[in-house]
Design an enzyme around this catalytic site. Structure first.
Site, short mmCIF file in Angstrom:
data_model
loop_
_atom_site.label_atom_id
_atom_site.label_comp_id
_atom_site.label_asym_id
_atom_site.label_seq_id
_atom_site.Cartn_x
_atom_site.Cartn_y
_atom_site.Cartn_z
N ASP A 107 0.84 -1.19 0.00
CA ASP A 107 0.00 0.00 0.00
C ASP A 107 0.87 1.24 0.00
O ASP A 107 2.03 1.21 0.44
CB ASP A 107 -0.90 0.03 1.25
CG ASP A 107 -1.86 -1.14 1.29
OD1 ASP A 107 -2.17 -1.70 0.22
OD2 ASP A 107 -2.30 -1.50 2.41
N1 URA Z 1 -1.22 -5.94 3.99
C1 URA Z 1 -1.71 -4.69 3.95
O1 URA Z 1 -2.74 -4.41 4.55
N2 URA Z 1 -1.05 -3.76 3.27
C2 URA Z 1 0.11 -3.99 2.61
O2 URA Z 1 0.69 -3.09 2.01
C3 URA Z 1 0.61 -5.29 2.65
C4 URA Z 1 -0.07 -6.26 3.35
#
Ligand code: URA
Length: 232
Positions: free
Chosen positions: A102
């Site tokens: 993310d």
């Molecule tokens: N899980 C998440 O919620 N975000 C990420 O970036 C990776 C794994």
């Protein structure tokens, strides 16, 4: 394509010459000794080497990036800085991130132009380990840790696969998952009535994020690390 054909087309020698080279152990496919002249190789995906020299025009590159917050896991974006932009002088059009973190997640992201390896690592069947450090709104209870480990309902068809979850001394969580569902760690914590406030991936496919890499920095993977990913 058959390996002997591939080699002869690459100009290494005649079909009979390249068969002899294969038998003499002079040919490697993806870093391992070739199995035989009939071994199936894919152009652009498999890496074939003769006397230790990679043959195809395509050379594979593998980078460990410590992704900082605020950067998107994409190859190009009209408005946002991407993880590939962070490679600076090493940036190439064919490099891409293996999976996504993310925008507000930091940590280990693999960048490569090896589509075959990326495909295998992302395959839902493979269950490649990914370990995260998560800051959470409150320390999870032992029961909640157990639930995270056994599998929780995040609104998918099935509960999450077994995971490992440990509470650290500072109240944060170390969690290893074997899937890569969208926002998975955040959704898993929501499923136990908690909330992720910061997330960092510290290991991927059996390789730990290099402590020497500050956020935004990267380095090439070692041959041994690439091998470990191939086996992951
Ligand atoms: N899980 C998440 O919620 N975000 C990420 O970036 C990776 C794994």
């Amino acid at each position: 394509m058959r390996l002997d054909r591939y080699l002869s087309q690459a100009g290494v020698g005649t079909r009979s010459q390249v068969k002899a080279y294969i038998r003499q152990g002079l040919v490697a496919v993806n870093g391992s000794l070739a199995e035989g002249p009939g071994q199936d190789v894919s152009e652009g995906t498999d890496q074939v080497a003769f006397r230790g020299e990679v043959l195809s025009g395509q050379r594979y590159h593998y980078y460990m990036l410590n992704k900082p917050k605020g950067v998107v896991s994409a190859t190009r974006d009209d408005r946002e800085r991407t993880v590939v932009d962070l490679l600076g002088e090493k940036k190439r059009d064919d490099l891409f991130p293996v999976g996504r973190l993310d925008k507000d997640t930091e940590g280990f992201l693999l960048l490569t132009n090896d589509g075959g390896l990326a495909h295998r690592l992302l395959s839902p069947k493979r269950h490649v380990d990914k370990t995260y450090l998560a800051q959470v709104r409150r320390p999870p209870t032992p029961e909640e840790l157990q639930a995270l480990e056994q599998g929780v309902d995040i609104g998918e068809k099935r509960p999450t696969l077994p995971a490992e979850a440990a509470l650290l001394e500072d109240g944060s969580l170390r969690i290893t998952i074997r899937e890569g569902k969208y926002h998975q760690v955040k959704r898993m914590l929501e499923a136990v009535d908690n909330q992720v406030t910061a997330l960092k991936r510290v290991a991927f496919g059996g390789i730990s994020l290099d402590d020497a890499l500050p956020a935004g920095a990267y380095r090439e993977l070692t041959d041994e690390e690439v091998e470990r990913l191939r086996e992951a």
